[in-house]
Design a protein around this motif. Structure first.
Motif, PDB file in Angstrom:
ATOM      1  N   GLY A 120      12.400  -3.168   1.357  1.00 58.00           N
ATOM      2  CA  GLY A 120      13.043  -3.747   2.133  1.00 58.00           C
ATOM      3  C   GLY A 120      11.801  -3.745   2.748  1.00 58.00           C
ATOM      4  N   PHE A 121      11.392  -2.679   3.541  1.00 52.97           N
ATOM      5  CA  PHE A 121      10.157  -3.131   4.592  1.00 52.97           C
ATOM      6  C   PHE A 121       8.892  -3.446   4.232  1.00 52.97           C
ATOM      7  N   ALA A 122       8.966  -2.897   2.878  1.00 53.79           N
ATOM      8  CA  ALA A 122       7.900  -3.865   2.399  1.00 53.79           C
ATOM      9  C   ALA A 122       7.785  -4.492   2.590  1.00 53.79           C
ATOM     10  N   VAL A 123       8.774  -5.894   2.349  1.00 51.08           N
ATOM     11  CA  VAL A 123       9.515  -7.781   1.881  1.00 51.08           C
ATOM     12  C   VAL A 123       9.033  -7.535   3.279  1.00 51.08           C
ATOM     13  N   SER A 124       9.624  -6.920   3.968  1.00 52.24           N
ATOM     14  CA  SER A 124       9.782  -7.573   5.463  1.00 52.24           C
ATOM     15  C   SER A 124       8.498  -7.994   6.239  1.00 52.24           C
ATOM     16  N   ALA A 125       7.295  -6.513   5.696  1.00 48.77           N
ATOM     17  CA  ALA A 125       6.017  -5.976   6.106  1.00 48.77           C
ATOM     18  C   ALA A 125       5.575  -7.827   5.317  1.00 48.77           C
ATOM     19  N   PHE A 126       5.808  -8.182   4.085  1.00 52.13           N
ATOM     20  CA  PHE A 126       4.671  -8.689   3.921  1.00 52.13           C
ATOM     21  C   PHE A 126       4.887 -10.642   4.758  1.00 52.13           C
ATOM     22  N   THR A 127       6.156 -11.274   4.770  1.00 51.37           N
ATOM     23  CA  THR A 127       6.390 -12.092   5.056  1.00 51.37           C
ATOM     24  C   THR A 127       6.198 -11.620   6.426  1.00 51.37           C
ATOM     25  N   GLY A 128       7.147 -11.211   7.229  1.00 50.45           N
ATOM     26  CA  GLY A 128       6.646 -10.908   8.654  1.00 50.45           C
ATOM     27  C   GLY A 128       5.079 -10.840   9.053  1.00 50.45           C
ATOM     28  N   THR A 129       4.398 -10.629   8.674  1.00 49.61           N
ATOM     29  CA  THR A 129       2.380 -10.553   8.512  1.00 49.61           C
ATOM     30  C   THR A 129       1.989 -12.263   8.242  1.00 49.61           C
ATOM     31  N   VAL A 185       8.440  -8.157  -4.498  1.00 51.85           N
ATOM     32  CA  VAL A 185       7.818  -6.760  -3.866  1.00 51.85           C
ATOM     33  C   VAL A 185       7.767  -5.358  -5.116  1.00 51.85           C
ATOM     34  N   ASP A 186       6.896  -5.459  -6.150  1.00 49.71           N
ATOM     35  CA  ASP A 186       6.919  -4.276  -6.628  1.00 49.71           C
ATOM     36  C   ASP A 186       6.155  -2.785  -6.417  1.00 49.71           C
ATOM     37  N   VAL A 229       5.723 -18.325  -8.659  1.00 48.40           N
ATOM     38  CA  VAL A 229       6.574 -17.577  -8.036  1.00 48.40           C
ATOM     39  C   VAL A 229       6.152 -16.197  -7.701  1.00 48.40           C
ATOM     40  N   ALA A 230       5.481 -15.541  -6.415  1.00 49.31           N
ATOM     41  CA  ALA A 230       4.394 -14.850  -6.076  1.00 49.31           C
ATOM     42  C   ALA A 230       4.737 -12.959  -6.072  1.00 49.31           C
ATOM     43  N   PHE A 231       4.270 -12.492  -7.592  1.00 54.14           N
ATOM     44  CA  PHE A 231       4.340 -11.212  -7.559  1.00 54.14           C
ATOM     45  C   PHE A 231       3.837  -9.524  -5.997  1.00 54.14           C
ATOM     46  N   VAL A 232       3.778  -9.197  -5.978  1.00 56.30           N
ATOM     47  CA  VAL A 232       3.018  -8.403  -5.303  1.00 56.30           C
ATOM     48  C   VAL A 232       3.265  -7.109  -5.558  1.00 56.30           C
ATOM     49  N   PHE A 233       1.884  -6.106  -5.965  1.00 54.46           N
ATOM     50  CA  PHE A 233       1.507  -4.993  -6.503  1.00 54.46           C
ATOM     51  C   PHE A 233       1.180  -3.901  -5.372  1.00 54.46           C
ATOM     52  N   THR A 234       1.632  -2.668  -5.384  1.00 54.33           N
ATOM     53  CA  THR A 234       0.885  -1.386  -4.544  1.00 54.33           C
ATOM     54  C   THR A 234       0.322  -0.785  -5.254  1.00 54.33           C
ATOM     55  N   SER A 235       0.425  -0.996  -6.676  1.00 49.63           N
ATOM     56  CA  SER A 235      -0.699  -1.072  -7.652  1.00 49.63           C
ATOM     57  C   SER A 235      -1.626  -1.712  -9.159  1.00 49.63           C
ATOM     58  N   LEU A 236      -3.156  -1.301  -9.190  1.00 47.70           N
ATOM     59  CA  LEU A 236      -3.848  -2.837  -9.126  1.00 47.70           C
ATOM     60  C   LEU A 236      -3.911  -1.910 -11.013  1.00 47.70           C
ATOM     61  N   LEU A 237      -3.392  -1.392 -10.786  1.00 43.35           N
ATOM     62  CA  LEU A 237      -3.074  -1.175 -12.251  1.00 43.35           C
ATOM     63  C   LEU A 237      -1.787  -2.080 -13.095  1.00 43.35           C
ATOM     64  N   PRO A 263      -1.753  -2.052  -0.737  1.00 44.18           N
ATOM     65  CA  PRO A 263      -1.742  -0.419  -0.113  1.00 44.18           C
ATOM     66  C   PRO A 263      -0.580  -0.268   0.092  1.00 44.18           C
ATOM     67  N   GLU A 264      -0.466   1.269   0.109  1.00 43.98           N
ATOM     68  CA  GLU A 264       1.185   1.861   0.901  1.00 43.98           C
ATOM     69  C   GLU A 264       0.974   1.709   2.769  1.00 43.98           C
ATOM     70  N   SER A 265      -0.170   1.854   2.990  1.00 43.58           N
ATOM     71  CA  SER A 265      -0.604   1.592   4.402  1.00 43.58           C
ATOM     72  C   SER A 265      -0.037   0.183   5.209  1.00 43.58           C
ATOM     73  N   LEU A 266       0.294  -0.263   5.725  1.00 40.69           N
ATOM     74  CA  LEU A 266       0.819  -1.549   5.418  1.00 40.69           C
ATOM     75  C   LEU A 266       0.377  -1.752   6.892  1.00 40.69           C
ATOM     76  N   THR A 267      -0.973  -0.861   7.662  1.00 42.49           N
ATOM     77  CA  THR A 267      -1.153  -1.885   8.810  1.00 42.49           C
ATOM     78  C   THR A 267      -1.672  -3.137   8.698  1.00 42.49           C
ATOM     79  N   TRP A 268      -1.253  -3.399  10.910  1.00 41.62           N
ATOM     80  CA  TRP A 268      -1.743  -5.322  10.655  1.00 41.62           C
ATOM     81  C   TRP A 268      -3.116  -5.295   9.514  1.00 41.62           C
ATOM     82  N   GLY A 269      -4.217  -4.336  10.085  1.00 38.32           N
ATOM     83  CA  GLY A 269      -5.365  -4.913   8.583  1.00 38.32           C
ATOM     84  C   GLY A 269      -5.361  -5.021   7.774  1.00 38.32           C
ATOM     85  N   ASN A 270      -4.819  -3.994   6.945  1.00 39.52           N
ATOM     86  CA  ASN A 270      -4.411  -4.040   5.804  1.00 39.52           C
ATOM     87  C   ASN A 270      -3.785  -5.352   5.270  1.00 39.52           C
TER      88      ASN A 270
END
Length: 290
Positions: A120-129, A185-186, A229-237, A263-270
């Motif tokens: 849920g936080f990964a989804v929130s981080a994506f839409t919030g940023t 978000v996967d 339909v937008a899919f976001v992954f944390t793994s490039l492979l 990336p796994e590290s969801l900093t603002w810069g990333n």
């Protein structure tokens, strides 16, 4: 449980309560942003209002004040990371923050991510940023509740015996028009393929392809804008494998699927780099960013 550090300052587990706190206009923007998207990093909240308040230390102290006054809280699950004490705090609304928005008539019936906290936080981080990035770019982020309130629908799309529920729904207003997005978000927790009833990526591709073919999302949500339909992954492979699967299974509808990695590290810069970069379509070509 440690209450304060060696200097008597607040810790993650404790902060001395304060009263008679006046919530400023900037802080209302923070509360509304968290309500709209879900838990947000202190970095994101600072960036949200950096156009009017440039001092980061002052912003962080203001967030601590809201926490001490019961407007914000720190979800415990964020502690389950390596060297969590070195990461920016992730804030969510506390009861008093929700009540404040209600009292002033600015609380909205938002659609926040559900399920496992980190997902849920990964989804929130994506839409919030993304919301912040679009605003800085002169575009407008339109959240799910504003789309759903027009049709009276809920997030789940009925597809035969299934209910297709995207992780989030939003639209973007560009200078030349609108476009809607169904976000997934996967984090690598679902199998690629499964012959059992368990949800898999192959099943998700099939359901979205059927939805697009029949225009069920337009009927259900009352959408007129073109929809992707937008899919976001944390793994490039895994993202590359997914693109191959879309090409195999979605056929003529492959171009309706967009893919990115974060990336796994969801900093603002990333996250800013993620939003600045192009998407890859299911036809394995780059397309412009959102």
């Amino acid at each position: 449980m440690k209450q304060t550090d060696a200097l008597g300052r607040a810790t993650f587990d404790h902060i001395a309560p304060v009263t008679n706190v006046r919530v400023t206009e900037r802080e209302v923007r923070w509360l509304k942003h968290i309500q709209r998207h879900g838990p947000q990093s202190s970095q994101y909240l600072y960036e949200l209002t950096r156009d009017t308040h440039r001092c980061k230390d002052t912003a962080l102290r203001a967030m601590q004040k809201l926490r001490a006054a019961g407007y914000l809280r720190l979800p415990q699950r964020q502690r389950a990371t390596e060297r969590a004490e070195c990461n920016p705090y992730i804030y969510d609304l506390a009861l008093r923050g929700t009540d404040h928005l209600e009292e002033f008539g600015i609380r909205e019936p938002t659609v926040r991510p559900t399920g496992h906290w980190w997902h849920g936080f990964a989804v929130s981080a994506f839409t919030g940023t993304l919301d912040i990035y679009l605003h800085q770019s002169g575009c407008e982020f339109i959240p799910a509740h504003r789309i759903l309130e027009r049709s009276g629908a809920d997030l789940a799309i009925p597809i035969k015996r299934h209910r297709l529920i995207p992780d989030q729904l939003f639209a973007v207003r560009y200078p030349d028009g609108y476009r809607a997005f169904l976000l997934e978000v996967d984090r690598g927790t679902e199998p690629l393929r499964s012959s059992a009833a368990r949800k898999s990526l192959s099943q998700t591709i099939d359901l979205y392809s059927m939805m697009i073919a029949k225009n069920w999302h337009r009927q259900h949500y009352g959408l007129k804008a073109s929809t992707l339909v937008a899919f976001v992954f944390t793994s490039l492979l895994r993202a590359q494998t997914f693109c191959d699967m879309v090409g195999e299974r979605a056929g003529e509808y492959a171009g309706h699927f967009l893919v990115k990695t974060m990336p796994e590290s969801l900093t603002w810069g990333n996250m800013a780099e993620v939003h600045q970069g192009p998407w890859v379509s299911g036809r394995s070509v780059q397309v412009a960013g959102l």
